[in-house]
Design an enzyme around this catalytic site. Structure first.
Site, PDB file in Angstrom:
ATOM      1  N   HIS A  35       0.960  -0.984  -0.047  1.00 47.47           N
ATOM      2  CA  HIS A  35      -0.088  -0.105   0.093  1.00 47.47           C
ATOM      3  C   HIS A  35       0.758   1.219   0.051  1.00 47.47           C
ATOM      4  O   HIS A  35       1.970   1.107   0.574  1.00 47.47           O
ATOM      5  CB  HIS A  35      -1.022  -0.060   1.143  1.00 47.47           C
ATOM      6  CG  HIS A  35      -2.012   1.277   1.233  1.00 47.47           C
ATOM      7  ND1 HIS A  35      -1.695   2.315   1.530  1.00 47.47           N
ATOM      8  CD2 HIS A  35      -3.313   0.995   1.037  1.00 47.47           C
ATOM      9  CE1 HIS A  35      -2.535   3.158   1.498  1.00 47.47           C
ATOM     10  NE2 HIS A  35      -3.614   2.424   1.135  1.00 47.47           N
ATOM     11  N   ASP A  95       0.773   4.038   1.432  1.00 46.86           N
ATOM     12  CA  ASP A  95       1.209   4.732   2.829  1.00 46.86           C
ATOM     13  C   ASP A  95       2.209   3.963   3.339  1.00 46.86           C
ATOM     14  O   ASP A  95       3.058   4.254   4.117  1.00 46.86           O
ATOM     15  CB  ASP A  95       0.099   4.950   3.407  1.00 46.86           C
ATOM     16  CG  ASP A  95      -0.885   5.888   2.858  1.00 46.86           C
ATOM     17  OD1 ASP A  95      -0.339   6.891   2.440  1.00 46.86           O
ATOM     18  OD2 ASP A  95      -2.098   5.775   3.136  1.00 46.86           O
ATOM     19  N   LYS A  96       2.203   2.402   3.321  1.00 44.80           N
ATOM     20  CA  LYS A  96       2.947   1.649   4.025  1.00 44.80           C
ATOM     21  C   LYS A  96       4.272   1.411   3.282  1.00 44.80           C
ATOM     22  O   LYS A  96       5.400   1.168   3.911  1.00 44.80           O
ATOM     23  CB  LYS A  96       2.266   0.172   4.315  1.00 44.80           C
ATOM     24  CG  LYS A  96       1.412  -0.135   4.964  1.00 44.80           C
ATOM     25  CD  LYS A  96       2.021  -0.062   6.299  1.00 44.80           C
ATOM     26  CE  LYS A  96       1.561   0.792   7.538  1.00 44.80           C
ATOM     27  NZ  LYS A  96       2.049   1.204   8.644  1.00 44.80           N
ATOM     28  N   GLU A 105      10.388  11.824   6.923  1.00 45.59           N
ATOM     29  CA  GLU A 105       8.891  11.663   6.388  1.00 45.59           C
ATOM     30  C   GLU A 105       9.233  11.147   4.853  1.00 45.59           C
ATOM     31  O   GLU A 105       9.930  11.830   4.227  1.00 45.59           O
ATOM     32  CB  GLU A 105       8.132  13.045   6.560  1.00 45.59           C
ATOM     33  CG  GLU A 105       8.216  13.554   7.587  1.00 45.59           C
ATOM     34  CD  GLU A 105       7.206  12.772   8.920  1.00 45.59           C
ATOM     35  OE1 GLU A 105       6.588  12.077   8.178  1.00 45.59           O
ATOM     36  OE2 GLU A 105       7.312  13.103   9.883  1.00 45.59           O
ATOM     37  N   GLU A 123      14.416  15.961   9.814  1.00 45.79           N
ATOM     38  CA  GLU A 123      15.668  16.246  10.297  1.00 45.79           C
ATOM     39  C   GLU A 123      16.264  15.415  11.005  1.00 45.79           C
ATOM     40  O   GLU A 123      15.583  14.454  11.568  1.00 45.79           O
ATOM     41  CB  GLU A 123      15.368  17.513  11.286  1.00 45.79           C
ATOM     42  CG  GLU A 123      14.009  17.437  12.092  1.00 45.79           C
ATOM     43  CD  GLU A 123      13.986  18.537  12.886  1.00 45.79           C
ATOM     44  OE1 GLU A 123      14.176  19.855  12.247  1.00 45.79           O
ATOM     45  OE2 GLU A 123      13.714  18.646  14.197  1.00 45.79           O
ATOM     46  N   LYS A 134      -5.766  -4.443   0.541  1.00 46.84           N
ATOM     47  CA  LYS A 134      -6.289  -4.077   1.666  1.00 46.84           C
ATOM     48  C   LYS A 134      -7.438  -5.140   2.046  1.00 46.84           C
ATOM     49  O   LYS A 134      -7.776  -6.069   1.467  1.00 46.84           O
ATOM     50  CB  LYS A 134      -7.023  -2.838   1.334  1.00 46.84           C
ATOM     51  CG  LYS A 134      -6.327  -1.599   1.015  1.00 46.84           C
ATOM     52  CD  LYS A 134      -7.209  -0.408   0.819  1.00 46.84           C
ATOM     53  CE  LYS A 134      -7.667   0.362   2.064  1.00 46.84           C
ATOM     54  NZ  LYS A 134      -8.048   1.424   1.746  1.00 46.84           N
ATOM     55  N   PHE A 169      -7.837  -4.376 -10.495  1.00 46.40           N
ATOM     56  CA  PHE A 169      -7.188  -3.583  -9.715  1.00 46.40           C
ATOM     57  C   PHE A 169      -5.530  -3.976 -10.415  1.00 46.40           C
ATOM     58  O   PHE A 169      -5.012  -4.763  -9.493  1.00 46.40           O
ATOM     59  CB  PHE A 169      -7.363  -4.272  -8.243  1.00 46.40           C
ATOM     60  CG  PHE A 169      -6.649  -3.378  -7.081  1.00 46.40           C
ATOM     61  CD1 PHE A 169      -5.808  -2.267  -7.581  1.00 46.40           C
ATOM     62  CD2 PHE A 169      -6.823  -3.651  -5.938  1.00 46.40           C
ATOM     63  CE1 PHE A 169      -4.883  -1.695  -6.678  1.00 46.40           C
ATOM     64  CE2 PHE A 169      -5.989  -2.946  -4.892  1.00 46.40           C
ATOM     65  CZ  PHE A 169      -5.283  -2.057  -5.076  1.00 46.40           C
ATOM     66  N   ASP A 214      -2.026   5.794  -6.208  1.00 48.67           N
ATOM     67  CA  ASP A 214      -2.234   6.773  -5.316  1.00 48.67           C
ATOM     68  C   ASP A 214      -0.986   7.349  -4.487  1.00 48.67           C
ATOM     69  O   ASP A 214      -0.195   6.398  -4.123  1.00 48.67           O
ATOM     70  CB  ASP A 214      -3.356   6.047  -4.212  1.00 48.67           C
ATOM     71  CG  ASP A 214      -3.873   7.165  -3.467  1.00 48.67           C
ATOM     72  OD1 ASP A 214      -3.575   8.437  -3.596  1.00 48.67           O
ATOM     73  OD2 ASP A 214      -4.696   6.733  -2.306  1.00 48.67           O
ATOM     74  N   ALA A 215      -0.750   8.564  -4.170  1.00 50.54           N
ATOM     75  CA  ALA A 215       0.435   8.960  -3.217  1.00 50.54           C
ATOM     76  C   ALA A 215       0.286   8.239  -2.025  1.00 50.54           C
ATOM     77  O   ALA A 215      -0.784   8.081  -1.463  1.00 50.54           O
ATOM     78  CB  ALA A 215       0.353  10.389  -3.558  1.00 50.54           C
ATOM     79  N   ARG A 236       0.064   7.698   8.007  1.00 50.06           N
ATOM     80  CA  ARG A 236      -1.270   8.092   7.443  1.00 50.06           C
ATOM     81  C   ARG A 236      -2.024   6.629   7.940  1.00 50.06           C
ATOM     82  O   ARG A 236      -3.326   6.823   7.862  1.00 50.06           O
ATOM     83  CB  ARG A 236      -1.575   8.376   5.998  1.00 50.06           C
ATOM     84  CG  ARG A 236      -1.174   9.677   5.777  1.00 50.06           C
ATOM     85  CD  ARG A 236      -2.144  10.060   4.453  1.00 50.06           C
ATOM     86  NE  ARG A 236      -1.690   9.681   3.403  1.00 50.06           N
ATOM     87  CZ  ARG A 236      -1.921   9.975   2.015  1.00 50.06           C
ATOM     88  NH1 ARG A 236      -2.444  10.913   1.915  1.00 50.06           N
ATOM     89  NH2 ARG A 236      -1.656   9.044   1.050  1.00 50.06           N
ATOM     90  N   LYS A 237      -1.611   5.737   8.402  1.00 54.85           N
ATOM     91  CA  LYS A 237      -2.384   4.624   9.028  1.00 54.85           C
ATOM     92  C   LYS A 237      -1.987   4.085  10.080  1.00 54.85           C
ATOM     93  O   LYS A 237      -1.963   2.907  10.671  1.00 54.85           O
ATOM     94  CB  LYS A 237      -1.796   3.305   7.789  1.00 54.85           C
ATOM     95  CG  LYS A 237      -2.053   3.413   6.567  1.00 54.85           C
ATOM     96  CD  LYS A 237      -3.721   3.348   6.263  1.00 54.85           C
ATOM     97  CE  LYS A 237      -4.301   3.416   5.024  1.00 54.85           C
ATOM     98  NZ  LYS A 237      -4.351   4.795   4.301  1.00 54.85           N
ATOM     99  N   LYS A 296      10.566   7.988  13.224  1.00 49.57           N
ATOM    100  CA  LYS A 296      10.969   8.403  14.257  1.00 49.57           C
ATOM    101  C   LYS A 296      11.791   7.558  15.207  1.00 49.57           C
ATOM    102  O   LYS A 296      11.814   6.302  15.441  1.00 49.57           O
ATOM    103  CB  LYS A 296       9.735   8.661  15.275  1.00 49.57           C
ATOM    104  CG  LYS A 296       8.909   9.659  14.617  1.00 49.57           C
ATOM    105  CD  LYS A 296       7.447  10.020  15.147  1.00 49.57           C
ATOM    106  CE  LYS A 296       6.629  10.913  14.499  1.00 49.57           C
ATOM    107  NZ  LYS A 296       5.147  11.115  15.159  1.00 49.57           N
ATOM    108  N   LYS A 332      11.479  10.021  20.598  1.00 51.43           N
ATOM    109  CA  LYS A 332      10.202  10.531  20.298  1.00 51.43           C
ATOM    110  C   LYS A 332       9.265   9.531  21.114  1.00 51.43           C
ATOM    111  O   LYS A 332       8.833   8.537  20.769  1.00 51.43           O
ATOM    112  CB  LYS A 332       9.893  10.514  18.717  1.00 51.43           C
ATOM    113  CG  LYS A 332      10.290  11.817  18.043  1.00 51.43           C
ATOM    114  CD  LYS A 332      12.121  11.569  17.784  1.00 51.43           C
ATOM    115  CE  LYS A 332      12.350  12.875  16.865  1.00 51.43           C
ATOM    116  NZ  LYS A 332      13.785  12.789  16.910  1.00 51.43           N
ATOM    117  N   ASP A 386       5.988   9.665  20.863  1.00 46.78           N
ATOM    118  CA  ASP A 386       4.825   8.962  19.978  1.00 46.78           C
ATOM    119  C   ASP A 386       5.225   7.732  19.932  1.00 46.78           C
ATOM    120  O   ASP A 386       4.231   7.046  19.655  1.00 46.78           O
ATOM    121  CB  ASP A 386       4.869   9.785  18.870  1.00 46.78           C
ATOM    122  CG  ASP A 386       4.099  11.287  18.767  1.00 46.78           C
ATOM    123  OD1 ASP A 386       3.430  11.228  19.598  1.00 46.78           O
ATOM    124  OD2 ASP A 386       4.505  12.018  17.661  1.00 46.78           O
TER     125      ASP A 386
END
Length: 405
Positions: free
Chosen positions: A16, A18-19, A44, A57, A177, A245, A253-254, A259-260, A280, A284, A286
């Site tokens: 995918h 995003d992955k 990123e 960074e 998916k 598909f 798709d970008a 995002r997941k 990260k 961090k 998060d």
């Protein structure tokens, strides 16, 4: 809690878009941590048709000097790492190919103003890399103490990827998916009411005998992964419901890092603080605090102190100690055990280091290049290469019980 209901979770494959971005970002984290375990990384990634772009960074010994110059050969090593990730996922398509894609590297040195607040100095301990809230969760629905819908959704796609790579299902392509809906009775999953699988495929597998072959294959995989009896004549199937598909992945798709976040965690069965993990380094919170809260929640359930547990931590940037600790066992705590007692017990366990960023990293051993493997099929409830991630260990059971005594 309701006793009888339907609940659904989704997952996305390593292909995918995003992955793909998450895996590239975490491969960069691993690259830098291998050179300097104390490296600071915020990477990123954006992926699109025949293009990968890095931004963010970084700081670390043997990575970039104070003038912002890369260590000799490192820029090429970064590009080679990116291309290797795309190759390993399996993208050799006209619209996204590991060899021929265009690559841009816009990583730069870490802000000195962030560094001054986060780094340890004098009598000041290392502070949190950002403010925020982080949640961990565990329940007794699966052997790995994960919510069943997300656990099965991950496993379906992981099996598709394995079969694609070993030649069992050569008609599959990397992007896919899944979505699993389960019926709960008396708070426990008992049946699968619906399955959605959309998988990128080779030419011709959207009609006739080839389409039937793909559908039969998907149904077999799902039937082998879900518990016996969960799939029945009443289960609704939606396999590639939009039709063809063939165009997929970053060409279709970008993709962007982070995002997941619900796919990465508990499939919506628990709260989420909003911060992504991938790209990260473990200073961090998060990332690291989400891992330690999962660790704590899993150990509470594994110890038989509850059958369902949510834990929240909160931090302020530059401050070492957490601002709050919250435990909620959703009314499932063992007799004689309260949520407040569990909060107090966690605070008594010295090896947790007060749940400071450094204490978390030390206890879980997070300053290692282990992160690319986390970036597809979930960060929790998984065995990878025969071993669990350190936050999946249940070695705190005895300490929790002792702290409650």
């Amino acid at each position: 809690m309701r006793d009888n209901y339907l609940f659904t979770s989704e997952s996305v494959s390593e292909g995918h878009p995003d992955k793909v971005s998450d895996q590239i970002s975490d491969a960069i984290v691993d690259l830098f941590l291998a050179k300097d375990p104390e490296a600071r990384v915020a990477c990123e990634t954006m992926t699109t048709t025949q293009r990968v772009v890095l931004a963010g960074e970084i700081r670390g010994q043997g990575i970039m000097d104070t003038d912002g110059k890369w260590a000799p050969g490192l820029e090429q090593e970064i590009e080679d790492t990116v291309r290797a990730v795309v190759r390993d996922i399996g993208y050799e398509q006209d619209g996204f190919h590991w060899q021929s894609l265009d690559f841009e590297n816009h990583l730069h040195g870490q802000s000195a103003h962030i560094a001054q607040g986060v780094d340890a100095s004098g009598n000041k301990d290392e502070g949190a890399g950002d403010q925020g809230i982080m949640f961990g969760f565990a329940c007794d629905e699966t052997p790995d103490l994960m919510p069943a819908p997300i656990d099965y959704s991950h496993k379906i796609l992981a099996q598709l990827a394995e079969d694609r790579k070993n030649g069992t299902a050569p008609f599959l392509e990397p992007d896919s998916k899944s979505q699993v809906s389960l019926r709960y009775e008396h708070g426990k999953p008992v049946a699968c009411t619906a399955v959605v699988v959309s998988t990128q495929h080779g030419e011709g597998y959207d009609e006739g005998e080839k389409e039937a072959e793909l559908h039969a294959y998907v149904k077999r995989v799902v039937g082998e992964i879900l518990p016996a009896g969960f799939v029945s004549d009443d289960t609704a199937w939606h396999i590639n419901p939009t039709g063809s598909f063939v165009i997929g992945g970053p060409d279709g798709d970008a993709g962007l890092t982070g995002r997941k976040i619900i796919v990465d965690t508990y499939g919506g069965a628990a709260p989420h603080g909003g911060g992504a993990f991938s790209g990260k380094d473990p200073t961090k919170v998060d990332r690291s605090a989400a891992y330690i809260t999962r660790y704590l929640a899993k150990n509470i359930v594994a110890a038989g102190l509850a059958t369902r547990c949510t834990i929240q931590l909160s931090y302020a940037i530059g401050v070492s100690k957490p601002l709050s600790l919250y435990v909620d066992t959703h009314g499932t705590a063992a007799d004689g055990v309260s949520d407040a007692q569990l909060e107090q017990a966690i605070g008594r366990i010295d090896e947790l280091g007060g749940l400071t960023p450094r204490g978390i990293r030390t206890h879980l051993g997070l300053n290692k290049p282990i992160y690319r493997k986390t970036a597809a099929y979930g960060h929790f409830g998984r065995t990878v290469d025969g071993d669990h991630f350190p936050w999946e260990r249940t070695d705190l059971v005895d300490a929790l019980k002792s702290a409650l005594a």
